[in-house]
Design a protein around this motif. Structure first.
Motif, PDB file in Angstrom:
ATOM      1  N   ARG A   6       0.809  -1.211   0.000  1.00 51.95           N
ATOM      2  CA  ARG A   6       0.000   0.000   0.000  1.00 51.95           C
ATOM      3  C   ARG A   6       0.838   1.254   0.000  1.00 51.95           C
ATOM      4  O   ARG A   6       0.428   2.285  -0.473  1.00 51.95           O
ATOM      5  CB  ARG A   6      -0.920   0.018   1.213  1.00 51.95           C
ATOM      6  N   GLU A   7       2.022   1.192   0.539  1.00 52.50           N
ATOM      7  CA  GLU A   7       2.752   2.434   0.734  1.00 52.50           C
ATOM      8  C   GLU A   7       4.253   2.181   0.713  1.00 52.50           C
ATOM      9  O   GLU A   7       4.730   1.157   1.150  1.00 52.50           O
ATOM     10  CB  GLU A   7       2.332   3.042   2.075  1.00 52.50           C
ATOM     11  N   SER A   8       4.971   3.136   0.160  1.00 51.07           N
ATOM     12  CA  SER A   8       6.435   3.088   0.153  1.00 51.07           C
ATOM     13  C   SER A   8       6.934   4.401   0.717  1.00 51.07           C
ATOM     14  O   SER A   8       6.643   5.460   0.187  1.00 51.07           O
ATOM     15  CB  SER A   8       6.948   2.905  -1.276  1.00 51.07           C
ATOM     16  N   ARG A   9       7.669   4.375   1.836  1.00 49.93           N
ATOM     17  CA  ARG A   9       8.084   5.604   2.515  1.00 49.93           C
ATOM     18  C   ARG A   9       9.585   5.824   2.358  1.00 49.93           C
ATOM     19  O   ARG A   9      10.381   4.901   2.371  1.00 49.93           O
ATOM     20  CB  ARG A   9       7.728   5.542   4.009  1.00 49.93           C
ATOM     21  N   ARG A  10       9.938   7.099   2.230  1.00 46.63           N
ATOM     22  CA  ARG A  10      11.337   7.500   2.184  1.00 46.63           C
ATOM     23  C   ARG A  10      11.553   8.549   3.264  1.00 46.63           C
ATOM     24  O   ARG A  10      10.801   9.507   3.371  1.00 46.63           O
ATOM     25  CB  ARG A  10      11.680   8.106   0.814  1.00 46.63           C
ATOM     26  N   ASP A  11      12.582   8.403   4.063  1.00 45.54           N
ATOM     27  CA  ASP A  11      12.829   9.325   5.167  1.00 45.54           C
ATOM     28  C   ASP A  11      13.901  10.361   4.858  1.00 45.54           C
ATOM     29  O   ASP A  11      14.212  11.207   5.680  1.00 45.54           O
ATOM     30  CB  ASP A  11      13.238   8.548   6.423  1.00 45.54           C
ATOM     31  N   LYS A  12      14.517  10.298   3.693  1.00 48.57           N
ATOM     32  CA  LYS A  12      15.539  11.271   3.353  1.00 48.57           C
ATOM     33  C   LYS A  12      15.465  11.557   1.860  1.00 48.57           C
ATOM     34  O   LYS A  12      14.868  10.795   1.101  1.00 48.57           O
ATOM     35  CB  LYS A  12      16.921  10.727   3.699  1.00 48.57           C
ATOM     36  N   SER A  54      11.734  14.259  -1.270  1.00 49.44           N
ATOM     37  CA  SER A  54      11.255  13.377  -0.213  1.00 49.44           C
ATOM     38  C   SER A  54       9.810  13.064  -0.534  1.00 49.44           C
ATOM     39  O   SER A  54       9.025  13.967  -0.797  1.00 49.44           O
ATOM     40  CB  SER A  54      11.366  14.052   1.160  1.00 49.44           C
ATOM     41  N   ALA A  55       9.437  11.810  -0.521  1.00 51.03           N
ATOM     42  CA  ALA A  55       8.107  11.467  -1.020  1.00 51.03           C
ATOM     43  C   ALA A  55       7.541  10.242  -0.334  1.00 51.03           C
ATOM     44  O   ALA A  55       8.269   9.395   0.168  1.00 51.03           O
ATOM     45  CB  ALA A  55       8.165  11.224  -2.531  1.00 51.03           C
ATOM     46  N   VAL A  56       6.223  10.176  -0.348  1.00 51.89           N
ATOM     47  CA  VAL A  56       5.482   8.990   0.061  1.00 51.89           C
ATOM     48  C   VAL A  56       4.622   8.572  -1.120  1.00 51.89           C
ATOM     49  O   VAL A  56       3.890   9.386  -1.675  1.00 51.89           O
ATOM     50  CB  VAL A  56       4.598   9.271   1.296  1.00 51.89           C
ATOM     51  N   THR A  57       4.723   7.322  -1.515  1.00 50.60           N
ATOM     52  CA  THR A  57       3.933   6.801  -2.617  1.00 50.60           C
ATOM     53  C   THR A  57       2.751   6.020  -2.068  1.00 50.60           C
ATOM     54  O   THR A  57       2.926   5.137  -1.238  1.00 50.60           O
ATOM     55  CB  THR A  57       4.784   5.870  -3.507  1.00 50.60           C
TER      56      THR A  57
END
Length: 358
Positions: A6-12, A54-57
């Protein structure tokens, strides 16, 4: 339905965004999947043309098997799209970009396929195209009007909402750019791309409405993006990759986001409107297409689509039939038996070219 993540997170900050986390519908002859990139900031390029993102998919989960091209409101909160309902009817739907249950806007607006839907910046009106014409639909679904225009490819709002634009092919298979008021008045041709031949027809307005970026098709089988000034008719070439380009959008931050197979698969790319090297935004098998972005650049909506078809054989009596192909490939268009009746010739989709490339 194949649900991977459902989601792919990037912290930097990262140099590119992966869209390998996705879930896919595999409809017969349809396209699906709305993907929302929540961009933390849109400072994509520094002076050295280095990306900083920086993004959240996030993939929007919707209760439809077949969806067509979607639109995004200026604030990035609302999405409108065509979908095929359980009663086999194409209608417009609205959903919040955070998710939730879609709201049906229309009920039987057309008997043909719904194609494209574009929200005005304030989210109050939709211009939409079908195979039988262009409509203006208030978000309430009331007082729907069919516009007295004969163009319909690649429809877009001008950023101030004062005009709508679209394209059509003339008798020489050249793209003509037309615009009118949202009521269909003052309908006029802006210019003709005399160098173009039959190909992709999408375009977009610049943030100030004075220019358009459009896709020019070359006879050798590739597209490039050009910028055309609507007042002076000066134009300049923006991309030089000699690859397929499907769709294009112009952000308020003066960036051009487009879908292309520059790296093999059809993914999203971005380039400054003043020129420069394109930067890849999405990766994976795609096809990723139809990018739309909010005014502040914080949310980017696109569709990941796959056209699936199968070959069927039936007796002329209609009493016997069988399915011949079973793999998930885009098979469509012309089909025919060989003279001895043992083989079938078909048109097959190439995923590098979205759902138009056979």
């Amino acid at each position: 339905i194949e649900k991977i993540s459902r989601e792919s997170r990037r912290d930097k900050p990262i140099k590119s965004m992966s869209t390998s986390s996705r879930w896919k519908w595999i409809p017969a002859g349809g396209m699906a999947i709305l993907v929302l990139l929540a961009l933390a900031y849109l400072n994509f390029y520094n002076h050295a043309l280095r990306p900083s993102i920086s993004a959240v998919t996030r993939v929007l989960q919707l209760p439809f098997r077949e969806i067509m091209y979607s639109g995004l409101s200026g604030d990035g909160n609302w999405i409108v799209f065509w979908a095929l309902s359980e009663d086999k009817q194409w209608d417009l739907y609205q959903v919040h970009s955070s998710g939730g249950d879609p709201r049906r806007i229309t009920n039987g607006i057309t008997r043909s396929l719904g194609w494209q839907a574009e929200l005005s910046q304030d989210g109050s009106q939709i211009i939409c195209s079908t195979f039988d014409g262009i409509y203006i639909v208030p978000i309430t679904g009331t007082s729907i009007r069919k516009l007295p225009v004969d163009w319909g490819g690649g429809i877009r709002w001008r950023s101030d909402g004062g005009r709508i634009g679209g394209t059509k092919f003339n008798d020489r298979q050249q793209i003509e750019f037309w615009s009118s008021t949202p009521t269909g008045e003052d309908n006029r041709r802006a210019f003709t791309d005399t160098l173009d031949t039959w190909g992709n027809f999408h375009f977009c307005y610049s943030p100030d409405g004075n220019s358009v970026a459009w896709i020019r098709h070359f006879a050798k089988g590739f597209e490039e993006i050009f910028i055309h000034n609507l007042a002076t008719h000066d134009e300049r070439q923006l991309t030089f990759a000699k690859k397929n380009i499907e769709d294009v959008t112009w952000t308020n931050q003066n960036l051009i986001v487009f879908s292309s197979d520059i790296a093999g698969s059809l993914n999203l790319w971005m380039v400054p409107a003043e020129g420069g090297d394109p930067m890849q935004l999405t990766r994976g098998s795609g096809p990723d297409d139809h990018p739309r972005i909010s005014k502040d650049g914080s949310r980017l909506l696109y569709q990941s689509m796959q056209m699936i078809g199968h070959v069927m054989i039936a007796s002329t009596s209609g009493k016997e039939w069988q399915q011949v192909t079973f793999d998930d490939k885009g098979i469509y268009g012309n089909k025919g038996f060989s003279p001895d009746g043992n083989r079938i010739a078909v048109s097959m989709q190439d995923p590098r070219f979205g759902w138009t490339g056979g």
